[in-house]
Design a protein around this motif. Structure first.
Motif, short mmCIF file in Angstrom:
data_model
loop_
_atom_site.label_atom_id
_atom_site.label_comp_id
_atom_site.label_asym_id
_atom_site.label_seq_id
_atom_site.Cartn_x
_atom_site.Cartn_y
_atom_site.Cartn_z
N THR A 40 0.84 -1.20 0.00
CA THR A 40 0.00 0.00 0.00
C THR A 40 0.88 1.25 0.00
N PRO A 41 0.38 2.32 -0.61
CA PRO A 41 1.15 3.55 -0.63
C PRO A 41 1.22 4.20 0.75
N ASP A 42 2.33 4.86 1.03
CA ASP A 42 2.43 5.59 2.30
C ASP A 42 1.62 6.88 2.18
N LEU A 43 1.56 7.64 3.27
CA LEU A 43 0.73 8.85 3.30
C LEU A 43 1.15 9.86 2.23
N GLY A 44 2.44 10.03 2.04
CA GLY A 44 2.91 10.98 1.01
C GLY A 44 2.45 10.60 -0.37
N HIS A 45 2.52 9.30 -0.69
CA HIS A 45 2.06 8.85 -2.00
C HIS A 45 0.53 8.93 -2.10
N CYS A 46 -0.17 8.67 -0.99
CA CYS A 46 -1.64 8.83 -1.01
C CYS A 46 -2.01 10.27 -1.32
N GLN A 47 -1.28 11.21 -0.73
CA GLN A 47 -1.55 12.63 -1.01
C GLN A 47 -1.32 12.93 -2.49
N ALA A 48 -0.23 12.42 -3.03
CA ALA A 48 0.07 12.66 -4.45
C ALA A 48 -1.00 12.03 -5.34
N LEU A 49 -1.42 10.82 -5.01
CA LEU A 49 -2.45 10.14 -5.81
C LEU A 49 -3.79 10.86 -5.71
N ALA A 50 -4.16 11.29 -4.50
CA ALA A 50 -5.42 12.02 -4.32
C ALA A 50 -5.40 13.31 -5.13
N LYS A 51 -4.27 14.00 -5.14
CA LYS A 51 -4.15 15.23 -5.92
C LYS A 51 -4.22 14.92 -7.43
N LEU A 52 -3.54 13.88 -7.85
CA LEU A 52 -3.56 13.50 -9.26
C LEU A 52 -4.98 13.22 -9.75
N TYR A 53 -5.74 12.49 -8.93
CA TYR A 53 -7.09 12.09 -9.33
C TYR A 53 -8.18 13.05 -8.86
N ASN A 54 -7.80 14.12 -8.13
CA ASN A 54 -8.75 15.10 -7.61
C ASN A 54 -9.83 14.45 -6.74
N VAL A 55 -9.39 13.62 -5.81
CA VAL A 55 -10.29 12.99 -4.84
C VAL A 55 -9.73 13.24 -3.45
N SER A 56 -10.56 13.06 -2.44
CA SER A 56 -10.06 13.20 -1.07
C SER A 56 -9.27 11.95 -0.70
N ILE A 57 -8.35 12.10 0.23
CA ILE A 57 -7.59 10.94 0.69
C ILE A 57 -8.54 9.91 1.30
N ASP A 58 -9.55 10.39 2.03
CA ASP A 58 -10.52 9.46 2.63
C ASP A 58 -11.18 8.61 1.57
N ASN A 59 -11.65 9.22 0.47
CA ASN A 59 -12.28 8.44 -0.60
C ASN A 59 -11.28 7.56 -1.33
N LEU A 60 -10.06 8.03 -1.49
CA LEU A 60 -9.03 7.21 -2.13
C LEU A 60 -8.83 5.91 -1.35
N VAL A 61 -8.79 6.02 -0.04
CA VAL A 61 -8.51 4.86 0.81
C VAL A 61 -9.77 4.05 1.13
N ASN A 62 -10.88 4.72 1.43
CA ASN A 62 -12.04 4.04 2.01
C ASN A 62 -13.25 3.88 1.11
N PHE A 63 -13.32 4.58 -0.03
CA PHE A 63 -14.54 4.53 -0.85
C PHE A 63 -14.82 3.10 -1.27
N ASN A 64 -16.08 2.71 -1.10
CA ASN A 64 -16.48 1.35 -1.49
C ASN A 64 -17.85 1.43 -2.13
N GLY A 65 -17.90 1.65 -3.44
CA GLY A 65 -19.15 1.73 -4.17
C GLY A 65 -19.97 0.46 -4.09
N GLU A 66 -19.31 -0.69 -3.91
CA GLU A 66 -20.04 -1.96 -3.81
C GLU A 66 -20.92 -2.00 -2.57
N ASP A 67 -20.51 -1.32 -1.49
CA ASP A 67 -21.34 -1.27 -0.28
C ASP A 67 -22.68 -0.61 -0.55
N MET A 68 -22.73 0.24 -1.58
CA MET A 68 -23.94 0.99 -1.87
C MET A 68 -24.75 0.35 -2.98
N ASN A 69 -24.34 -0.81 -3.43
CA ASN A 69 -25.03 -1.50 -4.52
C ASN A 69 -25.12 -0.64 -5.78
#
Length: 145
Positions: A40-69
């Motif tokens: 898994t990416p460390d926090l610094g890489h998570c920040q870079a990835l979140a910025k690259l994809y324009n998403v929050s770090i929380d959604n990058l790590v925790n988003f689970n669309g399958e939970d919502m059917n």
């Protein structure tokens, strides 16, 4: 979840593993391991990835669309998907708790229901109406300008 999210975001943005690796300064093999869940990416890489994809770090790590059917992309930063609500027999819906918390909606608050036959419904807290209308231009405003 993060491994699935990383792959979905990369594909959604039509990027190769090589392109993502170049943009955040890691090797393609590192991206492949993250997407397979081997590491898994460390926090610094998570920040870079979140910025690259324009998403929050929380959604990058925790988003689970399958939970919502629902199969949806991860929402951009500042945008939310709170799940689904079913309408009751008398037209009532329950606003998900996370939505109430984010928008500080309390029992007794007045909500304004707006509709556009082409775009759907919007529910806006009355206290936010002025700001909401400043963001939304109607066709009439465009013609008068």
């Amino acid at each position: 979840m993060i491994s699935t999210n990383l792959k979905k975001l990369r594909l959604h943005h039509k990027l190769t593993q090589e392109e993502v690796a170049f943009r955040i300064n890691v090797s393609r093999q590192v991206i492949a391991k993250w997407e397979k869940g081997e590491s898994t990416p460390d926090l610094g890489h998570c920040q870079a990835l979140a910025k690259l994809y324009n998403v929050s770090i929380d959604n990058l790590v925790n988003f689970n669309g399958e939970d919502m059917n629902v199969i949806i992309p991860i929402p951009p930063k500042g945008k939310h998907f709170f799940g689904v609500a079913k309408m009751g027999e008398r037209g009532q819906i329950v606003i998900p708790k996370k939505a109430r918390d984010v928008f500080q909606i309390e029992p007794g608050d007045t909500l304004v229901i707006l509709g556009d036959e082409d775009r759907g419904l919007a529910i806006v807290p009355e206290k936010m109406m002025h700001a909401f209308f400043n963001l939304v231009q109607t066709p009439f405003q465009k013609e008068d300008e």
